[in-house]
Design a protein around this motif. Structure first.
Motif, PDB file in Angstrom:
ATOM      1  N   SER A 415       1.261  -1.643   0.290  1.00  0.00           N
ATOM      2  CA  SER A 415      -0.196   0.108  -0.058  1.00  0.00           C
ATOM      3  C   SER A 415       1.102   1.254   0.503  1.00  0.00           C
ATOM      4  O   SER A 415       1.845   1.037   0.891  1.00  0.00           O
ATOM      5  CB  SER A 415      -0.784   0.005   1.360  1.00  0.00           C
ATOM      6  OG  SER A 415      -0.708   0.094   2.147  1.00  0.00           O
ATOM      7  N   MET A 416       0.586   2.801  -0.805  1.00  0.00           N
ATOM      8  CA  MET A 416       0.838   3.851  -1.012  1.00  0.00           C
ATOM      9  C   MET A 416       0.841   4.395   0.158  1.00  0.00           C
ATOM     10  O   MET A 416       0.030   4.327   0.596  1.00  0.00           O
ATOM     11  CB  MET A 416       1.102   4.146  -2.320  1.00  0.00           C
ATOM     12  CG  MET A 416       1.301   2.748  -3.376  1.00  0.00           C
ATOM     13  SD  MET A 416       1.248   4.114  -4.753  1.00  0.00           S
ATOM     14  CE  MET A 416       1.675   2.600  -6.001  1.00  0.00           C
ATOM     15  N   PRO A 417       1.801   5.458   0.551  1.00  0.00           N
ATOM     16  CA  PRO A 417       1.743   6.069   1.678  1.00  0.00           C
ATOM     17  C   PRO A 417       0.785   7.171   1.180  1.00  0.00           C
ATOM     18  O   PRO A 417       1.050   8.719   0.901  1.00  0.00           O
ATOM     19  CB  PRO A 417       3.363   6.954   2.347  1.00  0.00           C
ATOM     20  CG  PRO A 417       3.552   6.536   0.648  1.00  0.00           C
ATOM     21  CD  PRO A 417       3.377   5.541  -0.176  1.00  0.00           C
ATOM     22  N   ILE A 418      -0.627   7.257   1.108  1.00  0.00           N
ATOM     23  CA  ILE A 418      -1.609   8.110   0.399  1.00  0.00           C
ATOM     24  C   ILE A 418      -2.465   8.201   1.506  1.00  0.00           C
ATOM     25  O   ILE A 418      -3.643   7.131   1.800  1.00  0.00           O
ATOM     26  CB  ILE A 418      -2.629   8.092  -0.525  1.00  0.00           C
ATOM     27  CG1 ILE A 418      -0.972   7.790  -1.835  1.00  0.00           C
ATOM     28  CG2 ILE A 418      -3.173   8.858  -0.806  1.00  0.00           C
ATOM     29  CD1 ILE A 418      -1.630   6.978  -3.018  1.00  0.00           C
ATOM     30  N   PHE A 419      -2.248   9.418   2.186  1.00  0.00           N
ATOM     31  CA  PHE A 419      -2.908  10.244   3.664  1.00  0.00           C
ATOM     32  C   PHE A 419      -3.885  10.768   3.630  1.00  0.00           C
ATOM     33  O   PHE A 419      -5.139  10.762   4.968  1.00  0.00           O
ATOM     34  CB  PHE A 419      -1.750  10.016   5.248  1.00  0.00           C
ATOM     35  CG  PHE A 419      -0.946   8.595   4.753  1.00  0.00           C
ATOM     36  CD1 PHE A 419      -1.480   7.909   5.661  1.00  0.00           C
ATOM     37  CD2 PHE A 419       0.429   9.229   4.265  1.00  0.00           C
ATOM     38  CE1 PHE A 419       0.036   6.693   6.157  1.00  0.00           C
ATOM     39  CE2 PHE A 419       1.060   7.760   4.420  1.00  0.00           C
ATOM     40  CZ  PHE A 419       0.724   7.180   5.091  1.00  0.00           C
ATOM     41  N   ASP A 420      -3.728  11.214   3.094  1.00  0.00           N
ATOM     42  CA  ASP A 420      -5.029  12.621   2.557  1.00  0.00           C
ATOM     43  C   ASP A 420      -5.487  12.190   1.417  1.00  0.00           C
ATOM     44  O   ASP A 420      -5.295  12.296  -0.004  1.00  0.00           O
ATOM     45  CB  ASP A 420      -4.458  13.570   2.787  1.00  0.00           C
ATOM     46  CG  ASP A 420      -4.944  15.452   2.670  1.00  0.00           C
ATOM     47  OD1 ASP A 420      -6.002  15.230   2.437  1.00  0.00           O
ATOM     48  OD2 ASP A 420      -4.483  16.400   2.292  1.00  0.00           O
ATOM     49  N   LYS A 421      -7.085  12.262   1.944  1.00  0.00           N
ATOM     50  CA  LYS A 421      -7.866  12.459   0.648  1.00  0.00           C
ATOM     51  C   LYS A 421      -8.350  13.421  -0.366  1.00  0.00           C
ATOM     52  O   LYS A 421      -8.802  12.654  -1.183  1.00  0.00           O
ATOM     53  CB  LYS A 421      -9.469  12.361   0.961  1.00  0.00           C
ATOM     54  CG  LYS A 421      -9.706  10.310   1.820  1.00  0.00           C
ATOM     55  CD  LYS A 421     -11.377   9.977   1.769  1.00  0.00           C
ATOM     56  CE  LYS A 421     -11.808   8.936   2.127  1.00  0.00           C
ATOM     57  NZ  LYS A 421     -10.768   7.941   2.140  1.00  0.00           N
TER      58      LYS A 421
END
Ligand code: GUN
Ligand code: FE
Length: 453
Positions: A415-421
């Motif tokens: 999973s990629m470090p995408i934390f902000d929608k």
């Protein structure tokens, strides 16, 4: 809409130019019965809602889930299919020795078509799983095994451009691995072209024969001339290596008193459908020759780090009007993933721009105007590759083949470090190029057909 067999809805990215990438948020791709993108609709288009409803009603809709993104399938312009068997090994010596110590003995084994089938099937599966929807392949000197590779591409649904390699010079090549003589090399090549053209007629996504002198050092003048004639007669693609390393570039200069590019041109081997690997040592006039003949460069940044004794000024060559695509150069490049080639293309260009010798003053250390962006590397891997082989591929755009890969940024193993929608899609695009692993590539489509369904 007529002839639409599938509609895909999702957010994707596609090159407009070397610098500009379009962000296609929630677009619809309407795919016709030939596997082409007949219509591409943005949410703001008048037809969007009705096309979406119709696709749903007719059960033709595939919708990407949250966290999934669409990229064009990658085009790998330079793969030595037999060398897959030694990928990740044997990168410890210079090109000439590497060929003679490891590579030619390995390629000689492909006389055994059953062995070839095993290696080639594994390779094509691996490339497809890594998002490579089109491959330009060197096979070996063996006609049967080379044809087997074309068949495997055809069966597995990859768009394959396949060359039976020519190495006919008995003074330059060992007896254990070469064409028997010039006449046999040309006759085998001609029959190979005819057989692959027949296969092409029954292959939905296309499979193409390629005239493939390995490189000038392995061919006689008469073979090079004969191959130039075959390319013209059958109007097929041509590939080879050109001005790759100090040794190879120097050998050609010594034998002919001119550069590789000029020699290849004089033998009729530089044409609109020609793709030459490496090309690190092109002179200014060679660059003009490439541009004028429509010859493209297959830029192979990983293999260049091992064998090319240099970093190619790829940005400058492209800006001078030469078409550019990317190649893994398996196994001079160890990694089957075009993502790795994209990353290395950017990294190498940064090293060229800054220079590497700390003893030099920063002003003299590097080569100005050399660095490329990820957008440029992505362009080479997609739209530039398509232009290089003169096929309507490499863009998520109307009248292009629907060749695509779906990247899932949320798969648990990667999973990629995408934390902000609300993260900008431009940033997500860069994360896709730098962080995608094979595990993230959850589906691959060639000519409108899903491969791994
Ligand atoms: N030049 C001639 N053959 C080859 C090959 O197999 N790999 C590379 N990198 N260069 C070559
Ligand atoms: Fe190569």
């Amino acid at each position: 809409m007529k002839n639409i067999v599938k509609v895909l809805k999702g957010t994707g990215f596609s090159s407009i130019s070397a610098h500009e990438v379009e962000v296609l948020e929630n677009y619809l791709y309407c795919i016709d019965d030939q596997g082409m993108i007949a219509k591409r609709l943005a949410p703001s288009d008048a037809l969007y809602q009705s096309a979406l409803q119709e696709a749903k009603k007719e059960d033709k809709l595939t919708e990407l889930a949250e966290g999934q993104y669409l990229l064009p399938g990658f085009i790998d312009l330079h793969i030595h299919a037999p060398q897959w068997a030694q990928s990740g090994t044997a990168l410890d010596i210079p090109l000439y020795q590497w060929l003679n110590t490891y590579t030619f003995p390995l390629e000689a084994k492909f006389e055994d078509t059953a062995f070839a089938e095993k290696v080639y099937a594994h390779l094509v599966d691996t490339l497809l799983a890594n998002g490579t929807t089109t491959g330009l392949y060197f096979a070996t000197v063996h006609e049967e095994a080379s044809y087997k590779l074309a068949e495997i591409c055809a069966q597995k649904g990859q768009r394959g451009l396949v060359g039976k390699v020519v190495m006919d010079d008995s003074e330059q090549n060992s007896d254990y691995y070469r064409d028997k003589d010039t006449q046999t090399a040309l006759a085998d090549t001609e029959r190979f072209i005819q057989r692959v053209k027949a296969l092409q007629a029954e292959t939905f996504q296309g499979v193409y024969p390629v005239v493939t002198p390995r490189f000038v050092p392995s061919c006689t003048d008469s073979a090079l001339a004969g191959l130039g004639k075959l390319a013209e007669t059958y109007d097929v693609h041509v590939t080879s290596h050109c001005s790759e390393s100090d040794w190879e570039h120097g050998y050609v200069k010594e034998r002919f008193g001119k550069n590789d590019a000029q020699v290849l041109k004089d033998f009729g081997l530089l044409r609109d459908k020609s793709v030459m690997a490496h090309c690190n040592f092109l002179s200014e006039s060679d660059v003009v020759t490439f541009k004028e003949t429509g010859t493209a460069i297959a830029h192979c940044p990983i293999s260049n780090a091992y064998f090319a004794n240099s970093v190619i000024p790829i940005k400058q060559f492209h800006e001078l009007g030469v078409e550019v695509g990317l190649g893994t150069d398996l196994s001079g490049g160890y990694d089957p993933s075009v993502y790795s080639a994209i990353r290395q293309a950017v990294i190498s260009s940064r090293m060229l721009e800054d220079g590497v010798d700390t003893k030099k003053d920063p002003k003299e250390r590097g080569t100005n105007h050399s660095r490329i962006t990820v957008n440029e590397a992505f362009y080479y891997a997609t739209a530039g590759g398509g232009e290089s082989v003169s096929l309507p591929i490499g863009r998520l755009a109307e009248h292009y083949a629907f060749d695509a890969q779906v990247i899932d940024t949320t798969v648990s193993q990667a999973s990629m470090p995408i934390f902000d929608k609300t993260e900008p899609l431009e940033d997500i695009f860069q994360k896709l190029l730098y962080l995608t692993k094979r595990e993230n590539i959850v589906s691959v489509w060639v000519q409108g057909k899903q491969i791994n369904e």
